[in-house]
Design an enzyme around this catalytic site. Structure first.
Site, PDB file in Angstrom:
ATOM      1  N   ASN A 222       0.842  -1.196   0.000  1.00  0.00           N
ATOM      2  CA  ASN A 222       0.000   0.000   0.000  1.00  0.00           C
ATOM      3  C   ASN A 222       0.878   1.247   0.000  1.00  0.00           C
ATOM      4  OD1 ASN A 222       0.420   0.933   2.848  1.00  0.00           O
ATOM      5  ND2 ASN A 222      -0.340  -1.130   3.244  1.00  0.00           N
ATOM      6  N   ARG A 223       0.242   2.406  -0.011  1.00  0.00           N
ATOM      7  CA  ARG A 223       0.974   3.645  -0.278  1.00  0.00           C
ATOM      8  C   ARG A 223       1.487   4.345   0.980  1.00  0.00           C
ATOM      9  NH1 ARG A 223      -3.265   6.890  -3.585  1.00  0.00           N
ATOM     10  NH2 ARG A 223      -1.628   8.464  -3.597  1.00  0.00           N
TER      11      ARG A 223
END
Ligand code: CTP
Length: 426
Positions: A222-223
């Site tokens: 994820n970011r």
């Protein structure tokens, strides 16, 4: 300088924060030259006070040129200016980097045998020590006792980093990077509070985003950049806490004074957080663990099929760490904090979903970020509402991740049971 608030009334005439940089006689003295540059380039008025031994490592000319001021080590120079009293009295911050075992001993015992120790006795502003020495000296009972004394009296003593020491040795005792010492000093100056309020507290912070392997080269991720978790760890360290940062795939520099445990997957994050939480007064889950992982990861790279088809991924849920530690309460009185990035949906607004999540996870505080439009990830700034299990909520206006971190620790500090073990007179 974006995190710098008004450092208070005792700044020198030009309004610049007045800093005394003490340098003791260790090889890491050369790194203090870099720290000095950070201070002067960001508008601080710095007086360097080296010990006589420090000058064996880095000479007077370097300190004078970089600070733009004369440099003194003894009380017998410029006596008419009474520097042994005036420098400490006028300072907004005294930072000693590196602080050697000998300097810590002299400071703990109230010696006044050179200019730096006189400054330490006359300063009423925050005092930060950044020790650096060989591991054996740091771990010696005498040094442990001196550090404990200085902390009990309200000084911030930053834990040394682990890494390469002089010669062939490695271990705990390395001076943290100048940028990171500077960040702590900025934080202490901005708060303008003489004594660290989380001294004697042990906290765990998780940061970053986990990666769940698919094959040797691919993962589900994820970011999350880890910036908010790093800001939380740094803020807790600058308030005197003993901090363990469980970092999932974070590539940012380690904050000074923080023990960093590196992990990759949600399972590893869970194990590291649970293991560190047994003795923690507070746990802040700022990491973004993957909620799902592939049921099995192959040990060979998954190849493209010649018929153009793509493999189907079978996923399974990962452990919910926040819910687990909230319900287990691994230490009585522990304060558990979660983060929630929400966009709102047909079932409720951002805050409705936040309140439901707070109840579901069972934590004490939930920091709710509104991420409509992709805000927050990787950004320097953040804004949030801190929801509490007791029904209260605190708005945190748009500002730096450092400001949000302090707002979280303010809420945590309010909920910690009084600490009767580490404070009070010697
Ligand atoms: N969290 C956790 N373990 C997980 C997933 C999330 O401990 N497996 C923690 C995060 O660190 C964060 C909080 O739970 O502090 C909320 O994360 P979020 O992803 O918003 O929660 P979820 O339970 O995954 O809810 P959603 O279905 O909204 O994603």
């Amino acid at each position: 300088m974006s995190d710098m608030a008004d450092p208070g009334a005792s700044t020198e005439a030009g309004g610049r924060p007045s800093v005394v940089l003490g340098v003791a006689g260790g090889i890491a003295a050369y790194k203090a030259a870099e720290l000095l540059r950070r201070f002067t380039e960001s508008g601080h008025d710095v007086t360097v006070v080296p010990t006589a031994s420090a000058l064996h490592f880095v000479g007077e000319a370097t300190w004078a040129a970089l600070s733009g001021k004369p440099v003194r080590t003894e009380v017998w120079e410029s006596v008419h200016e009474v520097p042994h009293v005036r420098l400490g009295q006028a300072a907004d911050l005294v930072v000693v980097a590196p602080a050697t075992a000998d300097l810590l001993a002299r400071a703990a015992h109230g010696r006044a045998d050179d200019l730096l120790t006189n400054v330490l006795l006359t300063a009423r502003c925050p005092v930060v020590f950044a020790p650096a020495m060989h591991t054996e000296m740091w771990e010696h009972e005498a040094t442990r006792a001196n550090v404990a004394t200085l902390r009990r009296r309200g000084a911030l003593v930053i834990e040394p980093a682990v890494g390469r020491l002089t010669g062939v040795d490695t271990g705990k005792g390395r001076l943290p990077e100048p940028d990171e010492i500077f960040a702590i000093c900025q934080d202490v100056l901005a708060r303008g509070v003489a004594a660290p309020d989380l001294a004697g507290r042990s906290v765990v912070v998780s940061a970053g985003g986990t990666r769940e392997p698919l094959d040797p080269v691919r993962y589900l991720g994820n970011r999350s950049s880890g910036r908010q978790g790093i800001a939380l760890a740094r803020a807790a360290a600058s308030r005197g806490a003993e901090v363990t940062l469980v970092a999932a795939n974070v590539t940012l520099p380690d904050p000074a004074g923080v023990k960093v445990v590196r992990v990759e997957t949600t399972e590893e994050l869970r194990d590291a957080v649970v293991s560190a939480s047994g003795s923690a007064d507070a746990v802040v889950m700022a990491a973004a663990p993957a909620d799902f992982r592939p049921v099995s990861a192959t040990d060979r790279k998954i190849k493209k099929a010649s018929d153009g088809s793509a493999p189907a991924l079978e996923l399974t849920q990962t452990p919910d760490i926040l819910a687990e530690i909230s319900h287990a309460r691994l230490r009585p009185g522990q304060v558990v904090v979660g983060f929630a990035a929400e966009t709102g949906d047909d079932t409720g607004s951002v805050l409705d979903l936040g309140r439901a999540k707070l109840a579901r996870k069972g934590c004490d505080l939930l920091v709710v970020n509104d991420v409509r439009g992709g805000a927050v990830f990787g950004a320097d700034d953040n804004q949030a509402v801190i929801l509490a299990a007791d029904g209260t909520e605190a708005d945190v206006p748009p500002g730096s991740k450092t400001a949000l971190a302090h707002a979280v620790w303010d809420q945590v500090a309010r909920r910690l049971e009084p600490d009767t073990t580490t404070h009070g007179p010697d």
